[in-house]
Motif scaffolding. Sequence first.
Motif, PDB file in Angstrom:
ATOM      1  N   GLU A  91      46.267 -46.566  33.276  1.00  0.00           N
ATOM      2  CA  GLU A  91      47.681 -46.923  33.394  1.00  0.00           C
ATOM      3  C   GLU A  91      48.115 -47.114  34.847  1.00  0.00           C
ATOM      4  N   ASP A  92      47.291 -46.698  35.781  1.00  0.00           N
ATOM      5  CA  ASP A  92      47.641 -46.758  37.201  1.00  0.00           C
ATOM      6  C   ASP A  92      47.142 -48.020  37.897  1.00  0.00           C
ATOM      7  N   VAL A  93      46.668 -49.001  37.163  1.00  0.00           N
ATOM      8  CA  VAL A  93      46.136 -50.231  37.747  1.00  0.00           C
ATOM      9  C   VAL A  93      47.290 -51.094  38.260  1.00  0.00           C
ATOM     10  N   PHE A  94      47.118 -51.628  39.478  1.00  0.00           N
ATOM     11  CA  PHE A  94      48.104 -52.549  40.035  1.00  0.00           C
ATOM     12  C   PHE A  94      47.388 -53.599  40.869  1.00  0.00           C
ATOM     13  N   SER A  95      48.076 -54.677  41.192  1.00  0.00           N
ATOM     14  CA  SER A  95      47.485 -55.791  41.941  1.00  0.00           C
ATOM     15  C   SER A  95      47.887 -55.746  43.402  1.00  0.00           C
ATOM     16  N   VAL A  96      46.937 -56.089  44.277  1.00  0.00           N
ATOM     17  CA  VAL A  96      47.213 -56.209  45.708  1.00  0.00           C
ATOM     18  C   VAL A  96      46.583 -57.500  46.217  1.00  0.00           C
ATOM     19  N   LYS A  97      47.132 -58.028  47.296  1.00  0.00           N
ATOM     20  CA  LYS A  97      46.571 -59.227  47.913  1.00  0.00           C
ATOM     21  C   LYS A  97      45.213 -58.908  48.524  1.00  0.00           C
ATOM     22  N   LEU A  98      44.272 -59.802  48.322  1.00  0.00           N
ATOM     23  CA  LEU A  98      42.954 -59.637  48.922  1.00  0.00           C
ATOM     24  C   LEU A  98      43.063 -59.580  50.443  1.00  0.00           C
ATOM     25  N   SER A  99      44.023 -60.293  51.003  1.00  0.00           N
ATOM     26  CA  SER A  99      44.188 -60.312  52.458  1.00  0.00           C
ATOM     27  C   SER A  99      44.585 -58.947  53.020  1.00  0.00           C
ATOM     28  N   GLU A 100      45.058 -58.041  52.165  1.00  0.00           N
ATOM     29  CA  GLU A 100      45.466 -56.707  52.604  1.00  0.00           C
ATOM     30  C   GLU A 100      44.361 -55.672  52.405  1.00  0.00           C
ATOM     31  N   LEU A 101      43.187 -56.110  51.940  1.00  0.00           N
ATOM     32  CA  LEU A 101      42.094 -55.182  51.654  1.00  0.00           C
ATOM     33  C   LEU A 101      40.951 -55.323  52.644  1.00  0.00           C
ATOM     34  N   GLU A 102      40.340 -54.189  52.932  1.00  0.00           N
ATOM     35  CA  GLU A 102      39.124 -54.133  53.748  1.00  0.00           C
ATOM     36  C   GLU A 102      38.124 -53.289  52.972  1.00  0.00           C
ATOM     37  N   ALA A 103      36.995 -53.866  52.633  1.00  0.00           N
ATOM     38  CA  ALA A 103      35.981 -53.146  51.857  1.00  0.00           C
ATOM     39  C   ALA A 103      35.422 -51.978  52.657  1.00  0.00           C
ATOM     40  N   ILE A 104      35.194 -50.867  51.959  1.00  0.00           N
ATOM     41  CA  ILE A 104      34.607 -49.689  52.599  1.00  0.00           C
ATOM     42  C   ILE A 104      33.122 -49.590  52.286  1.00  0.00           C
ATOM     43  N   ASP A 105      32.773 -49.651  51.015  1.00  0.00           N
ATOM     44  CA  ASP A 105      31.375 -49.445  50.632  1.00  0.00           C
ATOM     45  C   ASP A 105      30.821 -50.564  49.767  1.00  0.00           C
ATOM     46  N   ALA A 106      31.291 -51.772  49.975  1.00  0.00           N
ATOM     47  CA  ALA A 106      30.846 -52.906  49.166  1.00  0.00           C
ATOM     48  C   ALA A 106      29.497 -53.429  49.646  1.00  0.00           C
ATOM     49  N   ASP A 107      28.781 -54.105  48.748  1.00  0.00           N
ATOM     50  CA  ASP A 107      27.511 -54.709  49.123  1.00  0.00           C
ATOM     51  C   ASP A 107      27.744 -55.934  50.012  1.00  0.00           C
ATOM     52  N   SER A 108      26.663 -56.475  50.557  1.00  0.00           N
ATOM     53  CA  SER A 108      26.797 -57.568  51.529  1.00  0.00           C
ATOM     54  C   SER A 108      27.377 -58.831  50.901  1.00  0.00           C
ATOM     55  N   GLU A 109      27.054 -59.118  49.659  1.00  0.00           N
ATOM     56  CA  GLU A 109      27.591 -60.301  48.985  1.00  0.00           C
ATOM     57  C   GLU A 109      29.110 -60.198  48.836  1.00  0.00           C
ATOM     58  N   THR A 110      29.581 -59.030  48.464  1.00  0.00           N
ATOM     59  CA  THR A 110      31.018 -58.789  48.318  1.00  0.00           C
ATOM     60  C   THR A 110      31.712 -58.883  49.672  1.00  0.00           C
ATOM     61  N   GLN A 111      31.113 -58.275  50.691  1.00  0.00           N
ATOM     62  CA  GLN A 111      31.708 -58.328  52.028  1.00  0.00           C
ATOM     63  C   GLN A 111      31.793 -59.759  52.537  1.00  0.00           C
ATOM     64  N   GLU A 112      30.779 -60.562  52.265  1.00  0.00           N
ATOM     65  CA  GLU A 112      30.802 -61.948  52.708  1.00  0.00           C
ATOM     66  C   GLU A 112      31.904 -62.735  51.997  1.00  0.00           C
TER      67      GLU A 112
END
Length: 127
Positions: A91-112
């Motif tokens: 129930e706590d799911v919400f949307s955010v702009k991708l431009s406001e996110l910085e990956a912390i532990d994502a794989d290289s494909e996701t980071q790219e």
Amino acid sequence: MPSVERDEKREHRIETEIIVDTDNDKEERAMGWYYYLDDTLNVPFMAKWKKKSRKSSEIEEKQVEVIGMAPDDECLKDMYLEVVYPEGNDEDVFSVKLSELEAIDADSETQEAIADWHYWLARGYKF
């Protein structure tokens, strides 16, 4: 004027994989980005959500877990991801702009893929 230098490798990927065959149609470009990100981002992953505070001009940082793309009809003007706070529930799911996110532990494909979107915006490109 763009805030980053032109990156030929990234430009080629954008032209040949993301916005290929879009004929400068805004909705087609948006959907090109949407499906590229949906196919490339390996979720879930943790990220920092950086947003300006409404009460001050300070940037607030909160840790969130990215669980997927927002519905495609929400991404016609910008790219949005669905997130939840750590230890949150469905129930706590919400949307955010991708431009406001910085990956912390994502794989290289996701980071790219995230870097591709940030580059697109920094170059001043639009749908």
